[in-house]
Design an enzyme around this catalytic site. Structure first.
Site, PDB file in Angstrom:
ATOM      1  N   LYS A  22      47.916  12.455  31.659  1.00  0.00           N
ATOM      2  CA  LYS A  22      48.694  11.634  30.710  1.00  0.00           C
ATOM      3  C   LYS A  22      50.096  11.386  31.236  1.00  0.00           C
ATOM      4  O   LYS A  22      50.611  10.267  31.211  1.00  0.00           O
ATOM      5  CB  LYS A  22      48.784  12.321  29.342  1.00  0.00           C
ATOM      6  CG  LYS A  22      49.819  11.714  28.409  1.00  0.00           C
ATOM      7  CD  LYS A  22      49.973  12.486  27.142  1.00  0.00           C
ATOM      8  CE  LYS A  22      50.755  13.748  27.217  1.00  0.00           C
ATOM      9  NZ  LYS A  22      52.215  13.608  27.187  1.00  0.00           N
ATOM     10  N   ASN A  23      50.736  12.436  31.772  1.00  0.00           N
ATOM     11  CA  ASN A  23      52.133  12.315  32.184  1.00  0.00           C
ATOM     12  C   ASN A  23      52.320  11.626  33.530  1.00  0.00           C
ATOM     13  O   ASN A  23      53.443  11.434  33.967  1.00  0.00           O
ATOM     14  CB  ASN A  23      52.804  13.696  32.152  1.00  0.00           C
ATOM     15  CG  ASN A  23      52.971  14.165  30.725  1.00  0.00           C
ATOM     16  OD1 ASN A  23      52.811  13.380  29.781  1.00  0.00           O
ATOM     17  ND2 ASN A  23      53.275  15.431  30.547  1.00  0.00           N
ATOM     18  N   CYS A 120      62.480  15.332  18.114  1.00  0.00           N
ATOM     19  CA  CYS A 120      61.089  15.673  18.453  1.00  0.00           C
ATOM     20  C   CYS A 120      60.844  17.121  18.046  1.00  0.00           C
ATOM     21  O   CYS A 120      61.779  17.917  18.046  1.00  0.00           O
ATOM     22  CB  CYS A 120      60.907  15.486  19.956  1.00  0.00           C
ATOM     23  SG  CYS A 120      59.442  16.260  20.625  1.00  0.00           S
ATOM     24  N   ARG A 125      65.873  16.482  22.889  1.00  0.00           N
ATOM     25  CA  ARG A 125      65.358  15.584  23.941  1.00  0.00           C
ATOM     26  C   ARG A 125      66.152  14.295  24.063  1.00  0.00           C
ATOM     27  O   ARG A 125      65.599  13.196  23.956  1.00  0.00           O
ATOM     28  CB  ARG A 125      63.875  15.303  23.749  1.00  0.00           C
ATOM     29  CG  ARG A 125      63.033  16.569  23.707  1.00  0.00           C
ATOM     30  CD  ARG A 125      61.565  16.291  23.640  1.00  0.00           C
ATOM     31  NE  ARG A 125      61.047  15.767  24.886  1.00  0.00           N
ATOM     32  CZ  ARG A 125      59.767  15.427  25.062  1.00  0.00           C
ATOM     33  NH1 ARG A 125      58.930  15.555  24.050  1.00  0.00           N
ATOM     34  NH2 ARG A 125      59.330  14.989  26.202  1.00  0.00           N
ATOM     35  N   ASP A 313      54.725  23.172  29.498  1.00  0.00           N
ATOM     36  CA  ASP A 313      53.568  22.602  28.791  1.00  0.00           C
ATOM     37  C   ASP A 313      52.372  23.545  28.770  1.00  0.00           C
ATOM     38  O   ASP A 313      51.339  23.216  28.194  1.00  0.00           O
ATOM     39  CB  ASP A 313      53.161  21.268  29.440  1.00  0.00           C
ATOM     40  CG  ASP A 313      54.224  20.192  29.245  1.00  0.00           C
ATOM     41  OD1 ASP A 313      54.138  19.154  29.914  1.00  0.00           O
ATOM     42  OD2 ASP A 313      55.148  20.420  28.452  1.00  0.00           O
ATOM     43  N   ARG A 405      46.654  13.245  21.213  1.00  0.00           N
ATOM     44  CA  ARG A 405      47.665  12.506  21.972  1.00  0.00           C
ATOM     45  C   ARG A 405      47.540  12.747  23.470  1.00  0.00           C
ATOM     46  O   ARG A 405      47.924  11.909  24.276  1.00  0.00           O
ATOM     47  CB  ARG A 405      49.076  12.928  21.533  1.00  0.00           C
ATOM     48  CG  ARG A 405      49.456  12.488  20.145  1.00  0.00           C
ATOM     49  CD  ARG A 405      50.928  12.753  19.896  1.00  0.00           C
ATOM     50  NE  ARG A 405      51.753  12.067  20.913  1.00  0.00           N
ATOM     51  CZ  ARG A 405      53.093  12.061  20.839  1.00  0.00           C
ATOM     52  NH1 ARG A 405      53.709  12.687  19.856  1.00  0.00           N
ATOM     53  NH2 ARG A 405      53.796  11.437  21.773  1.00  0.00           N
TER      54      ARG A 405
HETATM   55  C1  EPZ Z   1      58.351  15.493  30.476  1.00  0.00           C
HETATM   56  O1  EPZ Z   1      59.188  15.245  29.338  1.00  0.00           O
HETATM   57  C2  EPZ Z   1      56.929  15.596  29.938  1.00  0.00           C
HETATM   58  N1  EPZ Z   1      56.586  14.354  29.281  1.00  0.00           N
HETATM   59  C3  EPZ Z   1      56.860  16.741  28.931  1.00  0.00           C
HETATM   60  O2  EPZ Z   1      55.494  16.901  28.532  1.00  0.00           O
HETATM   61  C4  EPZ Z   1      57.271  18.030  29.623  1.00  0.00           C
HETATM   62  O3  EPZ Z   1      57.326  19.061  28.671  1.00  0.00           O
HETATM   63  C5  EPZ Z   1      58.679  17.860  30.238  1.00  0.00           C
HETATM   64  O4  EPZ Z   1      58.709  16.725  31.112  1.00  0.00           O
HETATM   65  C6  EPZ Z   1      59.109  19.072  31.047  1.00  0.00           C
HETATM   66  O5  EPZ Z   1      58.186  19.365  32.028  1.00  0.00           O
HETATM   67  C7  EPZ Z   1      56.211  13.293  30.048  1.00  0.00           C
HETATM   68  O6  EPZ Z   1      56.164  13.338  31.261  1.00  0.00           O
HETATM   69  C8  EPZ Z   1      55.844  12.039  29.326  1.00  0.00           C
HETATM   70  P1  EPZ Z   1      62.713  16.422  30.644  1.00  0.00           P
HETATM   71  P2  EPZ Z   1      60.705  14.785  29.533  1.00  0.00           P
HETATM   72  O7  EPZ Z   1      63.542  15.196  30.635  1.00  0.00           O
HETATM   73  O8  EPZ Z   1      60.837  14.027  30.768  1.00  0.00           O
HETATM   74  C9  EPZ Z   1      66.852  17.728  28.774  1.00  0.00           C
HETATM   75  C10 EPZ Z   1      53.670  17.149  27.062  1.00  0.00           C
HETATM   76  O9  EPZ Z   1      53.371  18.148  26.386  1.00  0.00           O
HETATM   77  N2  EPZ Z   1      67.313  16.337  28.978  1.00  0.00           N
HETATM   78  O10 EPZ Z   1      62.270  16.930  31.954  1.00  0.00           O
HETATM   79  O11 EPZ Z   1      61.142  14.167  28.266  1.00  0.00           O
HETATM   80  C11 EPZ Z   1      65.736  17.829  27.738  1.00  0.00           C
HETATM   81  O12 EPZ Z   1      66.230  17.849  26.434  1.00  0.00           O
HETATM   82  C12 EPZ Z   1      55.149  16.705  27.147  1.00  0.00           C
HETATM   83  O13 EPZ Z   1      52.852  16.479  27.713  1.00  0.00           O
HETATM   84  C13 EPZ Z   1      68.613  15.995  28.662  1.00  0.00           C
HETATM   85  O14 EPZ Z   1      69.409  16.827  28.189  1.00  0.00           O
HETATM   86  O15 EPZ Z   1      61.441  16.193  29.710  1.00  0.00           O
HETATM   87  C14 EPZ Z   1      65.051  19.133  28.137  1.00  0.00           C
HETATM   88  O16 EPZ Z   1      65.720  20.227  27.593  1.00  0.00           O
HETATM   89  C15 EPZ Z   1      56.017  17.411  26.170  1.00  0.00           C
HETATM   90  N3  EPZ Z   1      69.007  14.706  28.858  1.00  0.00           N
HETATM   91  C16 EPZ Z   1      65.206  19.134  29.661  1.00  0.00           C
HETATM   92  O17 EPZ Z   1      66.262  18.226  29.972  1.00  0.00           O
HETATM   93  C17 EPZ Z   1      68.173  13.739  29.389  1.00  0.00           C
HETATM   94  O18 EPZ Z   1      68.571  12.585  29.553  1.00  0.00           O
HETATM   95  C18 EPZ Z   1      63.950  18.708  30.426  1.00  0.00           C
HETATM   96  O19 EPZ Z   1      63.457  17.565  29.822  1.00  0.00           O
HETATM   97  C19 EPZ Z   1      66.856  14.121  29.712  1.00  0.00           C
HETATM   98  C20 EPZ Z   1      66.437  15.419  29.499  1.00  0.00           C
END
Ligand code: EPZ
Length: 433
Positions: A22-23, A120, A125, A313, A405
């Protein structure tokens, strides 16, 4: 709303097949925006988030063709006419990853209007790092009425290359800015990038489309912008989180499970931890792994990290396993600030878990008994199904739309290896014509 009814107690035995990731599918589908020519993607999982992504792209003017029968996982997307390049709130509110169209839209059209993703279940996020990077590439970002508007300087007409350093490792942030950089004027160097296999998958697709990218999968990615990208055909990776979930299902039920059509090189941290917890895991080939557990599980701590560390995850699923392990396991969640929503539901089933800030202390083994429980997010749902597979009696799991999902036909796949799981309610309404 669908519900699962799970009768616990059956060891899972047999072969279970992993679907596409999915990702990986989400950013790869968004990448179709970057070209006027059609993109054909193979191995796309039939899950709810992918239907949402299709709706999002179609709402902007994309034409989408789906494979049938043996070609079910094939999706052809053509974004020649982006008549309405706006990611509307109705769609974005159901899936945060919709913000992945920001980079490709502004790179292709010079303008993007995307609804701000709200809160979320697992954490705030924000997407501030996406926006910061686009600003460094010359975009003007404004926000009004819950929408972000990003525009290039009309005199210049496109983004320019830049030196970007991520304050924090972000998966979709890396993917979004990578898609912005491939059509930018000049070179972009991105530091402190996410190294997840999904980033590598997207980069491989973009290179097939004619992009110049080096270093995907490392902390430093270099992109030399090009004027135009072409169409492509690409097969996305198997889902490493679905594969990890099945490995835990085999271990927790005391079964003998072969997980096929996966990529074992992406499962290092999960396999290491399962072996530490006493399960026998044999890698049978690049795409097949076998898990057996005929003895006791023993406690082992985890701490979630960015790839190649233990994936956040997989945290909830691992916690379910830890409830059955001899001793005390510490489960530390470092990526998201609110990713313990499954704890209270597991405690309702009789698990011994205490949460203190980022760390949950799991005392095992606990005799789980069936109860009515509720899903709160995608991976929490998986942990409840895993717990129900070993609980005494019939567990009722509500709101399984969360699980749909990101898991394709999970109930059918598990029944195929001996699980007693029934879905009440009709899954997907017939596909809109
Ligand atoms: C991706 O989310 C995945 N989703 C998530 O999978 C996964 O949990 C996550 O990466 C971490 O591995 C998809 O790929 C669609 P991040 P993403 O940006 O990209 C902070 C699932 O279960 N952050 O790497 O949204 C954020 O809040 C889902 O399949 C900022 O502060 O995660 C978090 O604490 C859930 N500012 C950390 O970084 C930003 O602009 C990592 O989040 C972006 C992120």
């Amino acid at each position: 709303m669908d519900t699962f009814v799970v009768q616990g107690g059956n060891p899972l035995v047999g072969t279970i097949r992993v679907s596409g990731a999915k990702n990986s599918a989400l950013p790869c589908m968004a990448a179709a925006i970057l070209t006027e020519e059609p993109i054909t993607l193979e191995n796309i999982p039939q899950v709810r988030d992918i239907s949402t992504e299709r709706r999002l792209l179609q709402s902007m003017g994309a034409e989408i063709e789906l494979g049938e029968g043996a070609a079910l996982g094939r999706t052809t997307i053509c974004c020649r006419n982006l008549s309405d390049p706006v990611a509307k709130y109705e769609i974005v509110k159901t899936m945060r990853a919709s913000s992945l169209v920001l980079g490709p839209l502004i790179a292709r059209t010079g303008m993007a209007r995307v609804a701000m993703p709200g809160g979320c279940a697992i954490g705030g996020r924000p997407i501030d790092l996406h926006l910061k990077g686009l600003e460094q590439m010359g975009a003007t970002i404004t926000q009004d009425h819950g929408y972000i508007e990003a525009r290039v300087n009309p005199q210049v007409g496109r983004l320019h290359g830049a030196e970007l350093v991520f304050d924090k490792i972000t998966v979709t942030g890396t993917e979004d800015l990578l898609m912005a950089a491939v059509l930018a004027d000049g070179e972009t160097v991105m530091e402190n990038c996410a190294r997840e296999p999904e980033v590598v998958d997207l980069a491989a697709l973009l290179v097939t489309m004619g992009a110049n990218i080096e270093g995907a999968g490392t902390a430093t990615i270099r992109v030399s912008g090009v004027n135009k990208l072409r169409g492509a055909r690409y097969r996305i990776n198997p889902d490493r989180i679905e594969a990890g979930t099945f490995l835990i299902a085999g271990a927790i039920t005391g079964g003998d499970l072969i997980v096929s059509h996966c990529n074992t090189s992406h499962l290092g941290a999960v396999i290491t931890k399962l072996r530490e917890a006493g399960a026998r895991v044999d890698i049978l080939g690049p795409d097949t792994v076998r898990v057996r557990n005929h003895g006791k599980l023993i406690a082992a701590d985890i701490s979630t990290e960015e790839y190649p560390g233990f994936p956040t995850d997989m945290q909830a699923q691992y916690m379910a396993l830890a409830t059955q392990a001899e001793g005390t396991s510490l489960v530390r969640e470092n990526i998201f600030e609110n990713r313990f929503m499954h704890v209270q539901e597991l405690v309702r089933m009789g698990a011994g878990i205490k949460v203190d800030g980022k760390t949950a202390t799991v005392i095992g083994p606990a005799r789980l008994s069936a109860a009515a429980v509720m899903c709160s997010d995608l991976r929490a749902s998986a942990s409840l199904v895993l717990a129900a597979l070993v609980a005494e009696g019939e567990t009722i799991i509500d709101r399984v739309y969360h699980m749909d999902r990101g898991y394709e036909q999970i109930d059918e796949k598990l029944r195929g290896v001996g699980a007693q799981i029934q879905r009440l309610g009709n899954l997907f309404p017939p596909r809109a014509a």
